[in-house]
Design an enzyme around this catalytic site. Sequence first.
Site, PDB file in Angstrom:
ATOM      1  N   GLU A   6       9.074  16.113 -16.509  1.00 53.39           N
ATOM      2  CA  GLU A   6       7.644  16.391 -16.451  1.00 53.39           C
ATOM      3  C   GLU A   6       7.354  17.760 -15.844  1.00 53.39           C
ATOM      4  O   GLU A   6       8.069  18.220 -14.953  1.00 53.39           O
ATOM      5  CB  GLU A   6       6.956  15.295 -15.632  1.00 53.39           C
ATOM      6  CG  GLU A   6       7.132  13.936 -16.278  1.00 53.39           C
ATOM      7  CD  GLU A   6       6.545  12.779 -15.492  1.00 53.39           C
ATOM      8  OE1 GLU A   6       6.280  11.746 -16.098  1.00 53.39           O
ATOM      9  OE2 GLU A   6       6.370  12.904 -14.274  1.00 53.39           O
ATOM     10  N   CYS A  26       3.877  23.736 -12.596  1.00 53.33           N
ATOM     11  CA  CYS A  26       4.860  23.163 -11.680  1.00 53.33           C
ATOM     12  C   CYS A  26       6.046  22.713 -12.526  1.00 53.33           C
ATOM     13  O   CYS A  26       5.897  21.925 -13.461  1.00 53.33           O
ATOM     14  CB  CYS A  26       4.196  21.984 -10.962  1.00 53.33           C
ATOM     15  SG  CYS A  26       5.283  21.156  -9.820  1.00 53.33           S
ATOM     16  N   CYS A  45      16.817  13.348  -9.369  1.00 59.13           N
ATOM     17  CA  CYS A  45      17.140  14.168  -8.199  1.00 59.13           C
ATOM     18  C   CYS A  45      18.102  13.393  -7.308  1.00 59.13           C
ATOM     19  O   CYS A  45      18.021  12.174  -7.225  1.00 59.13           O
ATOM     20  CB  CYS A  45      15.861  14.471  -7.412  1.00 59.13           C
ATOM     21  SG  CYS A  45      16.086  15.648  -6.052  1.00 59.13           S
ATOM     22  N   CYS A  96      14.733  11.670  -1.064  1.00 64.57           N
ATOM     23  CA  CYS A  96      13.735  11.710   0.010  1.00 64.57           C
ATOM     24  C   CYS A  96      12.986  10.373   0.037  1.00 64.57           C
ATOM     25  O   CYS A  96      12.620   9.839  -1.011  1.00 64.57           O
ATOM     26  CB  CYS A  96      12.762  12.858  -0.197  1.00 64.57           C
ATOM     27  SG  CYS A  96      13.583  14.471  -0.165  1.00 64.57           S
ATOM     28  N   CYS A  99       9.534  10.115  -1.992  1.00 65.18           N
ATOM     29  CA  CYS A  99       9.368  10.787  -3.285  1.00 65.18           C
ATOM     30  C   CYS A  99       9.773   9.887  -4.454  1.00 65.18           C
ATOM     31  O   CYS A  99      10.838   9.270  -4.432  1.00 65.18           O
ATOM     32  CB  CYS A  99      10.217  12.061  -3.305  1.00 65.18           C
ATOM     33  SG  CYS A  99      10.158  12.958  -4.866  1.00 65.18           S
ATOM     34  N   CYS A 128       2.217  15.887  -6.159  1.00 68.72           N
ATOM     35  CA  CYS A 128       3.534  16.075  -5.529  1.00 68.72           C
ATOM     36  C   CYS A 128       4.231  14.747  -5.322  1.00 68.72           C
ATOM     37  O   CYS A 128       3.658  13.817  -4.770  1.00 68.72           O
ATOM     38  CB  CYS A 128       3.394  16.722  -4.161  1.00 68.72           C
ATOM     39  SG  CYS A 128       2.742  18.363  -4.189  1.00 68.72           S
TER      40      CYS A 128
HETATM   41  N1  SAH Z   1      13.186  19.338  -4.289  1.00 68.05           N
HETATM   42  C1  SAH Z   1      12.239  20.360  -3.953  1.00 68.05           C
HETATM   43  C2  SAH Z   1      11.109  20.516  -4.951  1.00 68.05           C
HETATM   44  C3  SAH Z   1      10.466  19.280  -5.507  1.00 68.05           C
HETATM   45  S1  SAH Z   1       9.352  18.388  -4.488  1.00 68.05           S
HETATM   46  C4  SAH Z   1      11.695  20.133  -2.554  1.00 68.05           C
HETATM   47  O1  SAH Z   1      12.009  19.114  -1.963  1.00 68.05           O
HETATM   48  O2  SAH Z   1      10.994  20.997  -2.047  1.00 68.05           O
HETATM   49  C5  SAH Z   1       7.986  19.430  -4.181  1.00 68.05           C
HETATM   50  C6  SAH Z   1       7.244  19.089  -2.908  1.00 68.05           C
HETATM   51  O3  SAH Z   1       6.572  17.813  -3.021  1.00 68.05           O
HETATM   52  C7  SAH Z   1       8.166  18.969  -1.707  1.00 68.05           C
HETATM   53  O4  SAH Z   1       7.612  19.606  -0.595  1.00 68.05           O
HETATM   54  C8  SAH Z   1       8.197  17.470  -1.509  1.00 68.05           C
HETATM   55  O5  SAH Z   1       8.566  17.128  -0.212  1.00 68.05           O
HETATM   56  C9  SAH Z   1       6.795  17.064  -1.853  1.00 68.05           C
HETATM   57  N2  SAH Z   1       6.629  15.634  -2.080  1.00 68.05           N
HETATM   58  C10 SAH Z   1       7.538  14.761  -2.547  1.00 68.05           C
HETATM   59  N3  SAH Z   1       7.029  13.523  -2.597  1.00 68.05           N
HETATM   60  C11 SAH Z   1       5.766  13.608  -2.158  1.00 68.05           C
HETATM   61  C12 SAH Z   1       4.704  12.657  -1.997  1.00 68.05           C
HETATM   62  N4  SAH Z   1       4.873  11.380  -2.319  1.00 68.05           N
HETATM   63  N5  SAH Z   1       3.529  13.104  -1.506  1.00 68.05           N
HETATM   64  C13 SAH Z   1       3.358  14.416  -1.225  1.00 68.05           C
HETATM   65  N6  SAH Z   1       4.299  15.347  -1.366  1.00 68.05           N
HETATM   66  C14 SAH Z   1       5.492  14.950  -1.824  1.00 68.05           C
END
Ligand code: SAH
Length: 353
Positions: free
Chosen positions: A89, A103, A110, A114, A117, A338
């Site tokens: 996406e 984006c 991935c 996290c 996420c 995000c």
């Molecule tokens: N892997 C990279 C880029 C992808 S995520 C990274 O971690 O930076 C892009 C951003 O979205 C990151 O800052 C991540 O922590 C954030 N993110 C992930 N899940 C989220 C959520 N459920 N709510 C808000 N931000 C989130």
Amino acid sequence: MIAAHDLSALRSLARLHKVAVSELRTAEKRLFKHRLPVDEVLAALPEAAQAAWRGGVDWHPLVLAQRRDSQLDGASKLAFRTADGATIESVMLRFRTGRSSVCLSTQVGCAADCAFCATGKLGLRRNLTAPEIVDQVLQAARLFRAEGRVLRNLVFMGMGEPLHNEEALGEAVEALRDPERFNFADRFIVVSTVGVPAAMVRFARRFPGVNLALSLHSAREEVRRWLVPTTRRHPLADLRAALAEVSALHGGHTVLIEYLLFDGLTDTHADLEALVAFVAGIPVHINLIPFNPVAGTESLGLRSTPKERREAFGAALKQAGLKVTLRRSLGTDIDGACGQLAQREGALKAPVV
Ligand code: SAH
């Protein structure tokens, strides 16, 4: 097959078919600068060369399978199908200023896992190739163009961890910022990472003008290890050293820090103090991000810090002399915000575009 961003291969193929320099330049401009549809690019060339370029170039490794437009704000989520049947996406973002942004994803799934996420829940299927990364830009740019908008900003904040796919990321960024090709300005490109210290430094050395964003989320070791498990191997001290080096390579301009505010977990006074201490002496700009709830995280008890306390946390950071922006999320109604990018295999219906 030649990749659409491989300018030297495109030129060789054109030369083989005796394309005049002026015709070739027109085709290149249509492709990279104006980002026109392939037929219009090819129309600039004599017939034999058209056939060679049509058949010999993989113009679109991705097929746009679905598009969802937010009813709340100017976001559109694009779901692309790869040749091997995976779905990734990208999100088109339209701002009131007229500025447009996309984006981008760098992996199918991935490996970072996290806690908060949605993409992390998928695990890693594979890295995207450079042509697949570039094609997200090309297809989004065309859609923007049809609306009379010009795509200006590229943010690598979609699915995947860009610095776990360094080679393809590097090739794509090279093509996207090349003045002879897409010519995106370094300052309008942001690569966001969970924090891989050595790769951050390598990237900053190769692309000193391109912005790096570190998804820090907590400056307390044990909290960060829980939130961002993949960085267990990289203690905060290593990350801090990498940040300082990146900033120096950037010629002292700010490095972005992304910080998700979780109620009682990353927003306490101790968190504030740890964050201020962590960035001390490094020029940073902190983006405070609200947590977008995603399926599968309910049991973890993660809750977003309410707005007033997000504002208070931001104000306290400003008091400490730091640059801070409170972000809002776009595209929450289309699962495009995000951390919400996680289209599951086979979940797409027939193409709707
Ligand atoms: N892997 C990279 C880029 C992808 S995520 C990274 O971690 O930076 C892009 C951003 O979205 C990151 O800052 C991540 O922590 C954030 N993110 C992930 N899940 C989220 C959520 N459920 N709510 C808000 N931000 C989130």
